[in-house]
Design an enzyme around this catalytic site. Structure first.
Site, mmCIF file in Angstrom:
data_model
loop_
_atom_site.group_PDB
_atom_site.id
_atom_site.type_symbol
_atom_site.label_atom_id
_atom_site.label_comp_id
_atom_site.label_asym_id
_atom_site.label_seq_id
_atom_site.Cartn_x
_atom_site.Cartn_y
_atom_site.Cartn_z
ATOM 1 C CB VAL A 34 3.430 14.578 -10.984
ATOM 2 C CG1 VAL A 34 3.211 12.985 -11.080
ATOM 3 C CG2 VAL A 34 2.383 15.086 -10.251
ATOM 4 C CG ASP A 74 2.096 14.505 -17.709
ATOM 5 O OD1 ASP A 74 1.773 13.225 -17.751
ATOM 6 O OD2 ASP A 74 1.024 15.402 -17.418
ATOM 7 C CB THR A 144 -3.009 -3.244 -8.288
ATOM 8 O OG1 THR A 144 -3.085 -3.458 -6.703
ATOM 9 C CG2 THR A 144 -4.139 -2.586 -8.525
ATOM 10 C CB SER A 179 -9.177 2.741 -3.307
ATOM 11 O OG SER A 179 -8.149 2.296 -4.276
ATOM 12 C CE1 TYR A 181 -2.765 2.977 -7.675
ATOM 13 C CE2 TYR A 181 -3.422 1.410 -6.119
ATOM 14 C CZ TYR A 181 -2.599 1.628 -7.304
ATOM 15 O OH TYR A 181 -1.530 0.999 -7.510
ATOM 16 C CG HIS A 182 -6.798 -0.807 -5.558
ATOM 17 N ND1 HIS A 182 -6.695 -0.059 -4.255
ATOM 18 C CD2 HIS A 182 -5.725 -1.348 -5.291
ATOM 19 C CE1 HIS A 182 -5.645 -0.544 -3.426
ATOM 20 N NE2 HIS A 182 -5.128 -1.272 -4.140
ATOM 21 C CE LYS A 185 -1.978 1.094 -10.712
ATOM 22 N NZ LYS A 185 -0.554 0.923 -11.176
ATOM 23 C CD GLN A 208 4.625 -4.751 -8.064
ATOM 24 O OE1 GLN A 208 5.724 -5.172 -8.499
ATOM 25 N NE2 GLN A 208 4.299 -3.390 -7.955
ATOM 26 C CB VAL A 211 6.130 -3.621 -3.464
ATOM 27 C CG1 VAL A 211 7.708 -3.574 -3.468
ATOM 28 C CG2 VAL A 211 5.514 -3.901 -4.845
ATOM 29 C CE1 TYR A 255 -4.302 2.151 9.540
ATOM 30 C CE2 TYR A 255 -4.709 1.591 7.204
ATOM 31 C CZ TYR A 255 -4.121 2.175 8.236
ATOM 32 O OH TYR A 255 -3.401 3.260 7.685
HETATM 33 N N1 USQ Z 1 -3.031 -1.654 6.612
HETATM 34 C C1 USQ Z 1 -2.997 -1.422 7.974
HETATM 35 N N2 USQ Z 1 -2.364 -0.799 8.321
HETATM 36 C C2 USQ Z 1 -1.616 0.266 8.234
HETATM 37 C C3 USQ Z 1 -1.480 0.428 6.600
HETATM 38 C C4 USQ Z 1 -2.271 -0.551 5.764
HETATM 39 O O1 USQ Z 1 -3.617 -2.341 8.494
HETATM 40 O O2 USQ Z 1 -1.110 1.035 8.401
HETATM 41 C C5 USQ Z 1 -3.721 -2.474 5.693
HETATM 42 C C6 USQ Z 1 -4.803 -2.000 4.797
HETATM 43 O O3 USQ Z 1 -6.041 -1.721 5.650
HETATM 44 C C7 USQ Z 1 -4.982 -3.009 3.733
HETATM 45 C C8 USQ Z 1 -3.491 -3.782 3.846
HETATM 46 O O4 USQ Z 1 -3.106 -3.125 4.925
HETATM 47 O O5 USQ Z 1 -6.002 -3.874 4.162
HETATM 48 C C9 USQ Z 1 -2.732 -3.145 2.609
HETATM 49 O O6 USQ Z 1 -2.596 -1.703 2.466
HETATM 50 P P1 USQ Z 1 -1.492 -1.082 1.823
HETATM 51 O O7 USQ Z 1 -1.647 0.463 2.194
HETATM 52 O O8 USQ Z 1 -0.188 -1.601 2.062
HETATM 53 O O9 USQ Z 1 -1.845 -1.347 0.469
HETATM 54 P P2 USQ Z 1 -2.672 -0.832 -0.799
HETATM 55 O O10 USQ Z 1 -3.562 0.133 -0.348
HETATM 56 O O11 USQ Z 1 -3.640 -2.069 -1.156
HETATM 57 O O12 USQ Z 1 -1.923 -0.374 -2.023
HETATM 58 C C10 USQ Z 1 -0.578 -1.038 -2.119
HETATM 59 C C11 USQ Z 1 0.111 0.064 -3.061
HETATM 60 C C12 USQ Z 1 -0.446 0.053 -4.340
HETATM 61 C C13 USQ Z 1 -0.609 -1.622 -4.688
HETATM 62 C C14 USQ Z 1 -1.222 -2.341 -3.921
HETATM 63 C C15 USQ Z 1 -1.262 -3.769 -4.110
HETATM 64 O O13 USQ Z 1 0.157 1.411 -2.597
HETATM 65 O O14 USQ Z 1 0.398 0.586 -5.390
HETATM 66 O O15 USQ Z 1 -1.427 -1.380 -6.009
HETATM 67 O O16 USQ Z 1 -0.742 -2.116 -2.718
HETATM 68 S S1 USQ Z 1 -2.490 -4.456 -3.550
HETATM 69 O O17 USQ Z 1 -2.958 -4.224 -2.359
HETATM 70 O O18 USQ Z 1 -2.810 -5.911 -3.961
HETATM 71 O O19 USQ Z 1 -3.721 -3.815 -4.360
#
Ligand code: USQ
Length: 402
Positions: A34, A74, A144, A179, A181-182, A185, A208, A211, A255
């Site tokens: 998917v 699935d 997460t 979000s 998504y979060h 979890k 986690q 990554v 951002y």
């Molecule tokens: N960010 C920027 N610029 C960008 C992309 C992101 O400043 O171009 C910032 C976001 O605003 C955020 C941070 O970077 O504050 C992290 O964003 P991200 O897109 O790297 O991560 P996130 O959306 O939080 O999700 C990712 C994974 C997800 C995992 C999570 C761990 O996609 O699967 O669960 O990281 S955590 O962030 O600890 O929740």
């Protein structure tokens, strides 16, 4: 061990499957494909070309001599997951089989609902299937750090000891995700906690961090074994995005002010952590929570480090301040604990300049495949999740984030 990797076709699932196979375990991947359909819907692709799951498994056999068994199905479909559990009889299940992107979940109501239905119901289906077919197996579930949000107190590992009106108890750590998504979890964690209590399942919930990384010892063994590194505004995580942006000469998309702090880890340390969890299973009935990360940084610090590594390689790297499309604190306290995995022997890799230079060198090999149209964020947290129909499948672009 007999290890079933659910979501075994993904960025982390495929390297995990090869990692355990290389170590001599009997491994199967289970995946519906998917994620590839979501990529097609959004018009994005991984930076390195990605072989089909069949070709990945065949190439792995050719280079390692080892078989990874494959189930196309699935996890949310009872007969699919039951058939795989009956046929493979795993003693360890590693569950990555979820929609992984926060921006995807915030495109509009349909994507929020699709994310939660896929993630929450798939995991619930798995819990029932395990109860009936593999009740002694150990489930390692990828959660997460984002489940916790950014509370103004230290983040413990899953639980909090509190005293209230003179009485003490141990409660699930309060969750305040940012979000849909979060939040999916968080729902998974609650469902699995109940499953452990009711049925005696053994579960390790790995909360986690973000990554980063381009390859592992196994993905580097043949081009067909590459993992699906994303840099686009939906599936790309921040360090991976900045590396691709530096490679393409696009100013780094910080951002807001970049003061938001997050927990991070190298993809190779994901493999290390999952390996430690598998080798030290949870007890029957235990819902065990590990915070899985090695370091924390602000987004601004990440941009500075990527820029410095890029300049050391002769790239000209600049950064842009993008009005934050997300609703998140710009400046906040952030002190998560990660002592459980360290106690089991985790040896953290650091985000050094050399690591970033290796990532940049890897990305440079595929620089021609970087599509500048999918780099800027287009999903606005304030508009997303509403009832309005999205502007195409890609969601709204807020005036601020165009
Ligand atoms: N960010 C920027 N610029 C960008 C992309 C992101 O400043 O171009 C910032 C976001 O605003 C955020 C941070 O970077 O504050 C992290 O964003 P991200 O897109 O790297 O991560 P996130 O959306 O939080 O999700 C990712 C994974 C997800 C995992 C999570 C761990 O996609 O699967 O669960 O990281 S955590 O962030 O600890 O929740």
């Amino acid at each position: 061990m007999r290890i079933l990797v659910i979501g075994g076709d993904g960025y982390l699932g495929w390297p995990t499957a090869m990692h355990f196979s290389a170590a001599g375990h009997e491994v199967a991947v289970f995946d519906s494909g998917v994620k590839r359909r979501w990529e097609a819907r959004l018009g994005v692709r991984a930076l390195a070309p990605i072989a089909s799951l069949h070709d990945r498994v065949a190439t792995w056999k050719a280079v390692s001599g080892r078989t990874i068994h494959m189930y196309v199905g699935d996890v949310g479909d009872r007969s699919d997951i039951a058939a795989a559990l009956r046929a493979f009889a795993p003693d360890t299940l590693i569950h990555y089989g979820e929609q992984p992107s926060a921006p995807f979940s915030m495109i509009d109501a349909d994507h929020a609902i699709e994310t939660q239905a896929n993630n929450v119901l798939g995991t619930l289906q798995l819990a029932f299937a395990m109860r009936d077919l593999t009740p002694d197996a150990h489930l390692i579930k990828l959660g997460t750090m984002g489940e916790y949000g950014t509370p103004n107190i230290d983040i413990e590992e899953g639980y909090l000891d509190i005293e209230h009106n003179g009485r003490r108890d141990r409660v699930a750590f309060p969750k305040n995700p940012g979000s849909f998504y979060h939040l999916s979890k968080v729902h998974d964690s609650n469902n699995l906690m109940l499953a452990c209590r009711l049925w005696g399942l053994r579960v390790t919930d790995l909360n986690q961090g973000v990554v980063y990384g381009t390859d592992t010892d196994e993905t580097a063994r043949a081009p067909e074994l590459a993992t699906s590194f994303h840099y686009d505004g939906w599936f790309g995580t921040v360090i991976n995005r900045f590396v691709a942006q530096a490679t393409a000469g696009v100013p780094l998309t910080v951002y807001g002010e970049g003061g938001q702090r997050r927990a991070f880890l190298n993809i190779r340390d994901t493999l290390q952590c999952v390996g430690l969890a598998a080798a030290n299973p949870a007890a029957a009935g235990e819902f065990r929570v590990f915070n899985q990360f090695t370091e924390s940084f602000s987004v601004g610090e990440i941009a500075d480090r990527v820029a410095a590594a890029g300049r050391a390689l002769g790239l000209s790297v600049s950064r842009q301040t993008v009005p934050n499309p997300r609703v998140e604190s710009a400046k906040h306290y952030y002190n998560p604990k990660n002592s459980a995995l360290l106690a089991l022997g985790l040896a953290p890799r650091r985000l050094t300049e050399d690591v970033l230079k290796d990532m940049l060198a890897w990305a440079a090999r595929y620089a021609r495949r970087i599509d500048p149209r999918v780099i800027q964020p287009t999903v606005d947290w304030r508009l997303g999740g509403g009832l309005a129909v999205a502007d195409g499948a890609r969601g709204f672009a807020s005036a601020g984030s165009r």
